[in-house]
Design a protein around this motif. Structure first.
Motif, PDB file in Angstrom:
ATOM      1  N   VAL A 197      31.826  63.116  51.019  1.00 13.11           N
ATOM      2  CA  VAL A 197      32.648  61.932  50.871  1.00 13.11           C
ATOM      3  C   VAL A 197      32.225  60.907  50.122  1.00 13.11           C
ATOM      4  CG1 VAL A 197      34.237  60.408  52.510  1.00 13.11           C
ATOM      5  CG2 VAL A 197      33.540  62.731  53.273  1.00 13.11           C
ATOM      6  N   PRO A 198      32.765  60.497  48.914  1.00 13.83           N
ATOM      7  CA  PRO A 198      32.294  59.234  48.058  1.00 13.83           C
ATOM      8  C   PRO A 198      32.637  58.236  48.634  1.00 13.83           C
ATOM      9  CG  PRO A 198      33.395  61.023  46.796  1.00 13.83           C
ATOM     10  CD  PRO A 198      33.897  61.180  48.240  1.00 13.83           C
ATOM     11  N   TRP A 199      32.074  57.155  48.128  1.00 14.60           N
ATOM     12  CA  TRP A 199      32.200  55.775  48.511  1.00 14.60           C
ATOM     13  C   TRP A 199      33.445  55.221  48.457  1.00 14.60           C
ATOM     14  CZ3 TRP A 199      28.786  52.866  51.393  1.00 14.60           C
ATOM     15  CH2 TRP A 199      27.375  53.333  51.510  1.00 14.60           C
ATOM     16  N   PRO A 200      34.158  54.541  49.232  1.00 15.81           N
ATOM     17  CA  PRO A 200      35.666  54.182  49.178  1.00 15.81           C
ATOM     18  C   PRO A 200      35.623  53.156  47.820  1.00 15.81           C
ATOM     19  CG  PRO A 200      34.452  53.259  51.027  1.00 15.81           C
ATOM     20  CD  PRO A 200      33.701  54.190  50.671  1.00 15.81           C
ATOM     21  N   ASN A 201      36.961  52.881  47.481  1.00 15.09           N
ATOM     22  CA  ASN A 201      37.129  52.015  46.627  1.00 15.09           C
ATOM     23  C   ASN A 201      37.076  50.576  46.951  1.00 15.09           C
ATOM     24  OD1 ASN A 201      39.676  51.204  47.463  1.00 15.09           O
ATOM     25  ND2 ASN A 201      40.769  52.726  46.424  1.00 15.09           N
ATOM     26  N   GLN A 202      36.768  49.670  46.165  1.00 17.23           N
ATOM     27  CA  GLN A 202      36.631  48.302  46.668  1.00 17.23           C
ATOM     28  C   GLN A 202      37.652  47.663  47.582  1.00 17.23           C
ATOM     29  OE1 GLN A 202      33.466  47.105  45.903  1.00 17.23           O
ATOM     30  NE2 GLN A 202      34.026  45.609  47.419  1.00 17.23           N
ATOM     31  N   ALA A 203      39.069  48.114  47.195  1.00 21.56           N
ATOM     32  CA  ALA A 203      40.139  47.384  48.175  1.00 21.56           C
ATOM     33  C   ALA A 203      39.880  47.743  49.581  1.00 21.56           C
ATOM     34  CB  ALA A 203      41.398  47.953  47.512  1.00 21.56           C
ATOM     35  N   VAL A 204      39.623  49.197  49.631  1.00 21.39           N
ATOM     36  CA  VAL A 204      39.179  49.367  51.169  1.00 21.39           C
ATOM     37  C   VAL A 204      38.166  48.908  51.909  1.00 21.39           C
ATOM     38  CG1 VAL A 204      38.599  51.706  52.387  1.00 21.39           C
ATOM     39  CG2 VAL A 204      40.208  51.702  50.464  1.00 21.39           C
ATOM     40  N   VAL A 205      37.218  48.774  50.944  1.00 22.65           N
ATOM     41  CA  VAL A 205      35.802  48.025  51.539  1.00 22.65           C
ATOM     42  C   VAL A 205      36.277  46.577  51.838  1.00 22.65           C
ATOM     43  CG1 VAL A 205      33.550  47.023  51.089  1.00 22.65           C
ATOM     44  CG2 VAL A 205      34.244  49.261  50.483  1.00 22.65           C
ATOM     45  N   ASP A 206      37.100  45.821  51.105  1.00 25.44           N
ATOM     46  CA  ASP A 206      37.399  44.579  51.200  1.00 25.44           C
ATOM     47  C   ASP A 206      38.467  44.143  52.090  1.00 25.44           C
ATOM     48  OD1 ASP A 206      35.530  43.720  49.328  1.00 25.44           O
ATOM     49  OD2 ASP A 206      36.832  43.859  47.655  1.00 25.44           O
ATOM     50  N   LYS A 207      39.096  45.138  52.587  1.00 30.44           N
ATOM     51  CA  LYS A 207      40.330  44.814  53.724  1.00 30.44           C
ATOM     52  C   LYS A 207      39.725  44.528  55.014  1.00 30.44           C
ATOM     53  CE  LYS A 207      41.402  49.534  55.375  1.00 30.44           C
ATOM     54  NZ  LYS A 207      42.458  50.256  55.393  1.00 30.44           N
TER      55      LYS A 207
END
Length: 212
Positions: A19-29
Motif C-alpha cells: 500500500v503506497p503512501w497516500p497522496n498529499q490531499a488525503v494526508v492534509d484532510k
C-alpha cells in the motif's frame, strides 16, 4: 493457527510495499478542530461507533445511538456523548479508565461517507450539558467528554462495495431472531416464549426507562 502458504506482514516497510503512501490531499484532510460542516454532520447523525483499547491492548467497539444530534458540540475541539443504560458490561468505559484514547465513526443513514474522530475521552457523571441530553424523560447518568486530536471525513467505498443502504440487499430474515440467538447462546435456561416476549414491542418501549 498454522495456514499453509500464509505470508504475513510484520513491519511498516513491508506494508508500504503493498500500500503506497497516500497522496498529499488525503494526508492534509486531517484536522484538529470541528468545521461548520462537521458540526452539521453531528447534528444529523443518529449513530456512532466508539472504539477503545485498555492499557493491556484489549479492544472494544461499542455502538451508540439516539435521536439525531445526540452528540453535543461544546466547542471547536470538544464533544460530549450521552451514555444510556444497557447491559452493564461497560466494556469501553472500563478500557477508558486505563487508556483515554478513543476512535469514533459517525454515520448518517443513506450516506456513504462517514465522519471520523480520534481523541482522548473522559468519563463524567455530572455536567450542566446533561440537561440538554434528556430523551423521553431519560437523563443520562454518564457521558463521554471527548477532546479531539484528529477529525476528517472518510469516503464511501466500503458502503458502495457492501451496498449497505440498498434495501434490496437486506436479508434480516437470514438469521434467527434475537430471541432464538439468546436462547442458543446467552440465556439457555430461559423459555423461548419468554425471550420472544422480552425482545418484542415492550423491549423497544423500555429502552429509555432503564437505569444502571
Amino acid at each position: 493457527m498454522e495456514i499453509p502458504g500464509l505470508v504475513e506482514i510484520t513491519s511498516e516497510e513491508q506494508l508500504r510495499e503493498v500500500v503506497p503512501w497516500p497522496n498529499q490531499a488525503v494526508v492534509d484532510k486531517v484536522r484538529k478542530e470541528l468545521h461548520e460542516l462537521d458540526k452539521e454532520w453531528l447534528a444529523h447523525s443518529q449513530f456512532c461507533l466508539i472504539a477503545t483499547s485498555a492499557a493491556d491492548g484489549s479492544c472494544d467497539v461499542s455502538p451508540k445511538g439516539d435521536p439525531a444530534g445526540f452528540t453535543k458540540v461544546l466547542d471547536d475541539s470538544t464533544i460530549a456523548i450521552p451514555e444510556r443504560a444497557g447491559n452493564r458490561r461497560i466494556d469501553g468505559f472500563l478500557n477508558l479508565v486505563s487508556n483515554p484514547q478513543v476512535g469514533l465513526i459517525y454515520l448518517i443513514p443513506g450516506r456513504g461517507e462517514t465522519l471520523r474522530i480520534n481523541g482522548r475521552a473522559r468519563i463524567v457523571k455530572e455536567a450542566p450539558f446533561f440537561d440538554d441530553m434528556i430523551v423521553k424523560g431519560n437523563r443520562p447518568q454518564l457521558a463521554l467528554l471527548v477532546e479531539i486530536d484528529e477529525i476528517f471525513h472518510h469516503c464511501s467505498k466500503a458502503f458502495l462495495r457492501s451496498q449497505l443502504w440498498k434495501p434490496e440487499t437486506w436479508t434480516p430474515e437470514a438469521m434467527p431472531s434475537r430471541a432464538e440467538i439468546a436462547k442458543a447462546l446467552d440465556r439457555k435456561d430461559a423459555e423461548l416464549s419468554e425471550l420472544e416476549k422480552y425482545y418484542g414491542k415492550s423491549y423497544e418501549e423500555s429502552i429509555y426507562k432503564v437505569k444502571y
